[in-house]
Design a protein around this motif. Structure first.
Motif, PDB file in Angstrom:
ATOM      1  N   TYR A 277      36.374  35.049  33.328  1.00 50.92           N
ATOM      2  CA  TYR A 277      36.208  36.175  34.250  1.00 50.92           C
ATOM      3  C   TYR A 277      36.147  37.508  33.473  1.00 50.92           C
ATOM      4  O   TYR A 277      36.431  38.569  33.995  1.00 50.92           O
ATOM      5  CB  TYR A 277      37.333  36.204  35.288  1.00 50.92           C
ATOM      6  N   ASP A 278      35.865  37.405  32.179  1.00 53.61           N
ATOM      7  CA  ASP A 278      35.747  38.580  31.285  1.00 53.61           C
ATOM      8  C   ASP A 278      37.063  39.354  31.180  1.00 53.61           C
ATOM      9  O   ASP A 278      37.086  40.576  31.032  1.00 53.61           O
ATOM     10  CB  ASP A 278      34.638  39.544  31.764  1.00 53.61           C
ATOM     11  N   ALA A 279      38.143  38.629  31.305  1.00 50.69           N
ATOM     12  CA  ALA A 279      39.458  39.274  31.231  1.00 50.69           C
ATOM     13  C   ALA A 279      40.260  38.677  30.079  1.00 50.69           C
ATOM     14  O   ALA A 279      40.147  37.486  29.784  1.00 50.69           O
ATOM     15  CB  ALA A 279      40.199  39.065  32.543  1.00 50.69           C
ATOM     16  N   ILE A 280      41.042  39.491  29.468  1.00 46.20           N
ATOM     17  CA  ILE A 280      41.875  39.009  28.364  1.00 46.20           C
ATOM     18  C   ILE A 280      43.235  39.696  28.424  1.00 46.20           C
ATOM     19  O   ILE A 280      43.341  40.855  28.844  1.00 46.20           O
ATOM     20  CB  ILE A 280      41.171  39.249  27.004  1.00 46.20           C
ATOM     21  N   ILE A 391      45.361  35.397  40.142  1.00 46.42           N
ATOM     22  CA  ILE A 391      45.044  36.301  39.020  1.00 46.42           C
ATOM     23  C   ILE A 391      43.544  36.655  39.043  1.00 46.42           C
ATOM     24  O   ILE A 391      43.160  37.787  38.774  1.00 46.42           O
ATOM     25  CB  ILE A 391      45.463  35.699  37.658  1.00 46.42           C
ATOM     26  N   LYS A 392      42.729  35.676  39.414  1.00 45.26           N
ATOM     27  CA  LYS A 392      41.278  35.964  39.478  1.00 45.26           C
ATOM     28  C   LYS A 392      41.014  37.070  40.523  1.00 45.26           C
ATOM     29  O   LYS A 392      40.261  38.010  40.278  1.00 45.26           O
ATOM     30  CB  LYS A 392      40.512  34.692  39.838  1.00 45.26           C
ATOM     31  N   ASP A 393      41.650  36.954  41.682  1.00 44.07           N
ATOM     32  CA  ASP A 393      41.471  37.996  42.710  1.00 44.07           C
ATOM     33  C   ASP A 393      41.916  39.345  42.174  1.00 44.07           C
ATOM     34  O   ASP A 393      41.304  40.379  42.448  1.00 44.07           O
ATOM     35  CB  ASP A 393      42.296  37.660  43.963  1.00 44.07           C
ATOM     36  N   PHE A 394      42.985  39.304  41.418  1.00 46.80           N
ATOM     37  CA  PHE A 394      43.500  40.550  40.833  1.00 46.80           C
ATOM     38  C   PHE A 394      42.465  41.136  39.857  1.00 46.80           C
ATOM     39  O   PHE A 394      42.176  42.338  39.884  1.00 46.80           O
ATOM     40  CB  PHE A 394      44.821  40.245  40.119  1.00 46.80           C
ATOM     41  N   ILE A 395      41.901  40.273  39.035  1.00 44.00           N
ATOM     42  CA  ILE A 395      40.882  40.718  38.074  1.00 44.00           C
ATOM     43  C   ILE A 395      39.692  41.328  38.832  1.00 44.00           C
ATOM     44  O   ILE A 395      39.196  42.403  38.481  1.00 44.00           O
ATOM     45  CB  ILE A 395      40.425  39.525  37.182  1.00 44.00           C
ATOM     46  N   SER A 397      39.706  42.692  41.713  1.00 42.22           N
ATOM     47  CA  SER A 397      40.044  43.997  42.305  1.00 42.22           C
ATOM     48  C   SER A 397      40.034  45.083  41.230  1.00 42.22           C
ATOM     49  O   SER A 397      39.664  46.225  41.493  1.00 42.22           O
ATOM     50  CB  SER A 397      41.383  43.934  43.026  1.00 42.22           C
ATOM     51  N   ILE A 398      40.391  44.722  40.014  1.00 38.43           N
ATOM     52  CA  ILE A 398      40.357  45.719  38.928  1.00 38.43           C
ATOM     53  C   ILE A 398      38.899  46.066  38.594  1.00 38.43           C
ATOM     54  O   ILE A 398      38.558  47.234  38.375  1.00 38.43           O
ATOM     55  CB  ILE A 398      41.112  45.205  37.678  1.00 38.43           C
ATOM     56  N   LYS A 399      38.058  45.053  38.611  1.00 32.62           N
ATOM     57  CA  LYS A 399      36.645  45.318  38.342  1.00 32.62           C
ATOM     58  C   LYS A 399      36.104  46.308  39.380  1.00 32.62           C
ATOM     59  O   LYS A 399      35.355  47.228  39.053  1.00 32.62           O
ATOM     60  CB  LYS A 399      35.854  44.018  38.380  1.00 32.62           C
ATOM     61  N   VAL A 400      36.495  46.104  40.625  1.00 28.22           N
ATOM     62  CA  VAL A 400      36.032  47.015  41.685  1.00 28.22           C
ATOM     63  C   VAL A 400      36.549  48.432  41.412  1.00 28.22           C
ATOM     64  O   VAL A 400      35.803  49.407  41.474  1.00 28.22           O
ATOM     65  CB  VAL A 400      36.486  46.511  43.079  1.00 28.22           C
ATOM     66  N   ARG A 401      37.827  48.536  41.069  1.00 27.54           N
ATOM     67  CA  ARG A 401      38.406  49.856  40.744  1.00 27.54           C
ATOM     68  C   ARG A 401      37.633  50.548  39.639  1.00 27.54           C
ATOM     69  O   ARG A 401      37.497  51.753  39.612  1.00 27.54           O
ATOM     70  CB  ARG A 401      39.847  49.679  40.236  1.00 27.54           C
ATOM     71  N   LYS A 402      37.220  49.730  38.660  1.00 28.95           N
ATOM     72  CA  LYS A 402      36.530  50.291  37.505  1.00 28.95           C
ATOM     73  C   LYS A 402      35.032  50.472  37.756  1.00 28.95           C
ATOM     74  O   LYS A 402      34.280  50.862  36.866  1.00 28.95           O
ATOM     75  CB  LYS A 402      36.754  49.380  36.275  1.00 28.95           C
ATOM     76  N   GLY A 403      34.611  50.133  38.945  1.00 25.19           N
ATOM     77  CA  GLY A 403      33.194  50.279  39.296  1.00 25.19           C
ATOM     78  C   GLY A 403      32.317  49.279  38.569  1.00 25.19           C
ATOM     79  O   GLY A 403      31.144  49.557  38.293  1.00 25.19           O
TER      80      GLY A 403
END
Ligand code: SF4
Ligand code: SF4
Lengths: 404, 360
Positions: A277-280, A391-395, A397-403
Motif C-alpha cells: 500500500y506504499d506505506a512503510i 491499518i490499510k484503512d488508516f493508510i 485516510s492518510i493518503k486522502v489527507r495528503k491529497g
C-alpha cells in the motif's frame, strides 16, 4: 515486498552462537544470570557471568508461535492467563522443560530492575521460587523525565549493591579494567545503533520495522562484545549501500508510519504485508529504548553512576511527559504521517498511556493515530485480516489527507 | 451519611486529599492539617473511562478514574498516587494529563521491602510533602509531624483492637458491619470514627455463627461482597487486605525530632510493613496470611483476585501451594469490585461453604 537484508543471515549465526554458549556455560556449571532488559549486561560480561535475557527468549517463543502451548502449562499451575505473555511463556518453559531451544536450565542467579513493570519483579520472584535461584532487585523508583539528585545517588548505590551480590553468589570479582574496555565497546555499538536508526529517516526509508525488530538481538544481549560491533557495522553498511543504490523496500513511498509498542513477534511479516500500500514503518518507539535517548552513551569516566542514571531514566520508567517528547521528536525527525499504536494486552506500562498520547498527537501536531489491540507474544485471538484491514484503512485516510 | 455526602460536607470546612493505595504516608497530611481519604471504589460502569484507558486496565483502578471523570470526587483538593501497580500507574497518567484534581501528587516510591531503601524514600517523602505544603501555603514542621505519627499510630492500634475483639469473640457483628466500620476509618475524621465505634451495638444478633474464613486480596471494599459472605453463612473473622490487617500492622517508631529523623522512621515503617504483592520480596505477606488463619482458627481462605491484577496473578500459585501445604482449604475467586459475575461467585462460595461444612 519484504526485501531481505544480508545481515539477517549473519544474525542467525550470531543468535545460534549465543545460545550455544549459554548451554555450554550452563552445562559446565559456570555462572549464568537471568536479567531483564533494563539490567546492564556490560557488568556481567566484565564479571564473567553469562547474561541471559528471558524477554528475548520470550520473543523467540512468540516468533515460533508456541506461547499459547507454554501458557497452558503455566495456567495449569495456577498462573492466570491475563499476565504478560513473556512471563507465561518463560514460566511454562521452565515447568515443562520444553521450549524453542529445548530444556531451559535454571539460572545461577537472577537480577532484575523495577524500571519497566511490576510484572518483571513478580515474574523473577516466581522463577526464584521455582528454581531456587537467588535474586537481586535493582530498585528503580519511577521518574517523570529523568533520574536526578538523591534518586541518582540511590541508583548508583543499587548498582554497587548488585555487584556485591553477584560476587557473593558466584564468587566472581568485578574487574575494573575489563569493565572499562567493555563499556567502551558497548558505547561504540550504541553509536552504531543510533546511526542505523537515523538512516531510517532517509526518504525513502531503507529498512522496514520488521527488520529493525529482528536486529535488536545484539543490542539486548551482546552489548560490549566484539561480535556485536561487527554485526552492527555490517548492518549499518548494508543500509548505506541500499541508500546509495536506491534499493528501497518501498521505492514509491507515500505514507511514513510510526509503530508504538513492542512488535507482534509472531507476525513480523505484517510490516512487509503493508508495503504493497506504499506505506512503510520508518521508525518505532521500542528500539529507541536501546538508543542514545534512553540506554544512553555511558560516561566512561564514571560508568557506574552513569549506568545508574540510564537505569533510572529507562524508557518505561519515565512518565507520559517524556513519552510525548519522544513522539514529538520522532514525528519531526522521521517525517511521520501517522501513528500505529499497538495496544499490547500484555504490557500495561507501555500501552495504558496510548489513548492520551494519541489525543496529544492529534491536538498538538494534527498527526492521526490508530490503536490496534493485540498481544506481542500470544497469537490467541489474533485476527490478522482485521488488523491489516484497519491499518490499510488508516493508510488510505492518510493518503486522502495528503491529497494522494 | 454516605461516604460522598460526608466528604462533600467536610470539604466545605477543610482541605481533603485522596490517595489510592495504603502505601501513602498519611502522617504527612495530618501534620499539614489536610484530611487524608482513601478513594474507595463504587459500582459505576466505566462509560467515560473507556475513552481514556483500555479494557485490560484493572477494573478497580479504572473505576477510580471513572469517578474522577464524572466529577464525583470534587471534594478532593489533591490526589496522590504512589508507584504501586501498572494499572494505577496508567490511571495516574490520565489523571494528571486531564487535570482531574487541582493538585496531583506522585511519590516515586521504592518497590523493595529492604532497609537499603529507607534513606532514599525519606528524601522522597520530604521532597513530595514540602511541595504539597508550599502549594497549600503551609509549613511541614517536625513537631507537627511527630504529633501526626502518634495520631496515626493510635488509629492503627485502635483498628488492631477491633480485629482482636473480633477474634476474641467480643465484637460479634456481621462481616458486612465490621468491614463497613473498618473501611470508614479510611475516610472519617478520627473523632467521627471514634464516635462510630462507640455506637457499635454488641447485642444486636450475636452473629458469631457460621464458618470462620479469612479473606485475602489486594483490595475489596464493596460491601455487597461482605453481605454475600454473611448470607452464605460464613463468618469473616479476619483478612489479608491492604486496607485491613496490612493497614494496621507495624507502627512508625515514635522517637526522633528532626524532619529527617521522623521521615526516616515513617519510610522504614512503610518499607517494612506487611507487603502487598507489588513489593519485593513479598514473602511476609504469605506468612501473615497463615498467621491470620491460625490465630483466628479460621477454617479456610477466600482468595479474591481482581481481573488483570498482574502481581496477584503471579502470586496466587505460591499462595495456593503454601495453603495446600498447611492443609488450609481455599477458594480462588476472580472478578471485579463490581462483582460482575455475582451469580457465579455466589454458587462457588456456596460450594466452598458446603466443602468446609463437611470438613468440620
Ligand atoms: S509487561 Fe511489558 S515491560 Fe513487562 S515484561 Fe511484559 S512486555 Fe516487558
Ligand atoms: S487490584 Fe491489583 S491491579 Fe488493581 S489496583 Fe489493586 S494492585 Fe492494582
Amino acid at each position: 515486498m519484504g526485501k531481505r537484508l544480508k545481515a539477517t543471515e549473519s544474525l542467525k549465526t550470531l543468535i545460534k552462537n549465543y545460545y550455544d554458549d549459554f548451554f555450554k556455560w550452563s552445562q559446565e556449571g559456570k555462572p549464568v544470570a537471568w536479567l531483564n532488559v533494563g539490567v546492564p549486561c556490560e557488568i556481567f560480561y566484565a564479571m564473567d557471568v553469562f547474561p541471559f535475557y528471558p524477554e528475548n527468549y520470550g520473543a523467540m517463543c512468540g516468533a515460533q508461535k508456541i506461547t499459547p502451548e507454554l501458557s497452558r502449562i503455566a495456567e495449569y499451575k495456577g498462573f492466570t492467563s491475563d499476565i504478560c505473555s513473556y512471563a507465561r511463556a518463560n514460566i511454562g518453559s521452565i515447568l515443562s522443560k520444553k521450549g524453542p531451544v529445548g530444556e531451559l536450565p535454571c539460572p545461577t542467579i537472577q537480577v532484575e530492575t523495577t524500571n519497566s513493570c511490576i510484572m518483571i519483579m513478580t515474574w523473577w520472584r516466581s522463577v526464584e521460587r521455582i528454581c531456587g535461584s537467588p535474586t537481586f532487585t535493582i530498585d528503580a523508583p519511577q521518574v517523570m523525565l529523568e533520574s536526578d539528585s538523591y534518586h541518582l545517588d540511590y541508583m548508583e548505590k543499587e548498582l554497587l549493591r548488585m555487584i556485591d551480590f553477584i560476587s557473593e553468589k558466584t564468587g566472581k570479582s568485578f574487574n575494573e579494567e575489563k569493565f572499562r574496555e567493555i563499556v567502551s565497546i558497548s558505547n561504540e555499538g550504541k553509536r552504531l545503533w543510533a546511526e542505523i536508526l537515523e538512516l531510517r529517516a532517509h526518504k525513502p526509508c531503507p529498512m522496514n520495522a520488521g527488520d529493525i525488530f529482528t536486529h535488536m538481538f545484539p543490542m539486548v544481549s551482546l552489548r560490549g562484545t566484539k561480535q556485536y560491533i561487527s554485526h552492527l557495522k555490517f548492518l549499518r553498511d548494508e543500509l548505506k549501500e541500499r541508500i546509495e543504490n536506491k534499493d528501497f523496500p518501498v521505492p514509491d513511498e507515500k505514507v511514513r508510519l510510526l509503530w508504538d509498542n513492542l512488535p507482534i513477534w509472531f507476525d513480523l511479516r505484517l510490516f512487509d504485508e503493508l508495503e504493497k500500500y506504499d506505506a512503510i514503518f520508518v521508525i518505532d518507539t521500542y528500539t529507541q529504548a536501546w538508543g542514545p535517548r534512553f540506554m544512553g552513551i555511558v560516561d566512561e569516566s564514571n560508568p557506574i553512576r552513569s549506568f545508574g542514571y540510564y537505569v533510572g531514566s529507562g524508557f518505561l520508567n519515565v512518565q507520559i511527559e517524556r513519552r510525548w517528547q519522544l513522539l514529538e521528536e520522532l514525528i519531526s525527525q522521521y517525517s511521520v504521517d501517522g501513528l500505529v499504536m499497538h495496544s499490547d494486552r500484555s504490557c500495561k506500562p507501555y500501552s495504558l498511556v496510548q489513548p492520551e498520547l494519541a489525543r496529544m498527537a492529534k491536538e498538538r501536531l494534527n498527526i492521526p493515530s490508530i490503536i490496534i489491540e493485540s498481544d506481542h507474544n500470544d497469537q490467541s485471538g489474533y485476527d490478522r485480516d482485521l488488523v491489516i484491514g484497519r491499518i490499510k484503512d488508516f493508510i488510505d485516510s492518510i493518503k486522502v489527507r495528503k491529497g494522494l | 451519611m454516605t461516604y460522598y455526602s460526608y466528604l462533600r460536607e467536610l470539604a466545605e470546612k477543610e482541605i481533603i486529599a485522596g490517595y489510592t493505595d495504603t502505601y501513602f504516608p498519611e502522617e504527612y497530611l495530618y501534620a499539614l492539617s489536610i484530611h487524608p481519604v482513601r478513594i474507595m471504589s463504587d459500582e459505576d460502569e466505566p462509560h467515560l473511562a473507556d475513552a481514556y484507558i483500555q479494557g485490560f486496565c484493572c477494573p478497580y483502578a479504572k473505576n477510580l478514574l471513572e469517578q474522577a471523570l464524572k466529577n464525583k470526587l470534587s471534594f478532593l483538593s489533591a490526589v496522590f498516587f504512589t508507584r504501586y501497580c501498572d494499572s494505577l500507574r496508567g490511571v495516574y497518567e490520565v489523571w494528571k494529563t486531564e487535570k482531574l484534581s487541582p493538585y496531583v501528587g506522585y511519590i516515586r516510591y521504592s518497590q523493595v521491602t529492604k532497609d537499603t531503601a529507607v534513606e532514599y524514600l525519606k528524601e522522597e517523602f520530604i521532597h513530595v510533602f514540602s511541595d504539597l505544603a508550599r502549594h497549600f501555603d503551609r509549613t511541614l514542621r517536625p513537631e507537627l509531624l511527630k504529633e501526626a505519627i502518634k495520631v496515626v499510630n493510635n488509629k492503627r492500634k485502635l483498628i488492631e483492637n477491633l480485629y482482636k475483639a473480633r477474634k476474641e469473640g467480643v465484637l460479634n457483628i456481621k462481616s458486612r458491619d465490621f468491614y463497613s466500620i473498618i473501611f470508614s476509618s479510611t475516610y472519617l475524621k478520627i473523632n467521627d470514627f471514634l464516635d462510630r465505634i462507640s455506637k457499635i451495638n454488641l447485642t444486636a444478633g450475636n452473629e458469631r455463627k457460621g464458618i470462620r474464613v479469612v479473606l485475602s486480596a489486594t483490595e475489596m471494599d464493596n460491601l455487597r461482597f461482605f453481605d454475600l459472605i454473611d448470607q452464605i453463612g460464613f463468618y469473616l473473622i479476619s483478612d489479608d487486605l491492604a486496607s485491613g490487617t496490612r493497614y494496621f500492622k507495624d507502627l512508625v517508631e515514635e522517637g526522633g525530632e528532626s524532619l529527617s529523623e521522623l521521615s526516616a522512621n515513617i519510610a522504614r515503617r512503610y518499607i517494612k510493613k506487611p507487603p502487598c504483592s507489588v513489593k519485593e520480596p513479598s514473602d511476609r505477606r504469605i506468612e501473615e496470611l497463615i498467621y491470620e488463619v491460625r490465630s483466628s482458627e479460621a477454617k479456610g481462605v477466600i482468595f479474591f483476585r481482581t481481573s488483570f491484577c498482574d502481581s496477584e496473578g503471579l502470586e496466587y500459585p505460591f499462595i495456593k501451594e503454601r495453603l495446600e501445604k498447611e492443609k488450609i482449604p481455599h477458594i480462588y475467586i476472580e472478578s471485579d469490585h463490581r462483582l460482575s459475575n455475582y451469580q457465579q461467585i455466589k454458587t462457588r462460595l456456596e460450594a466452598f461453604y458446603e466443602q468446609l461444612g463437611e470438613n468440620i
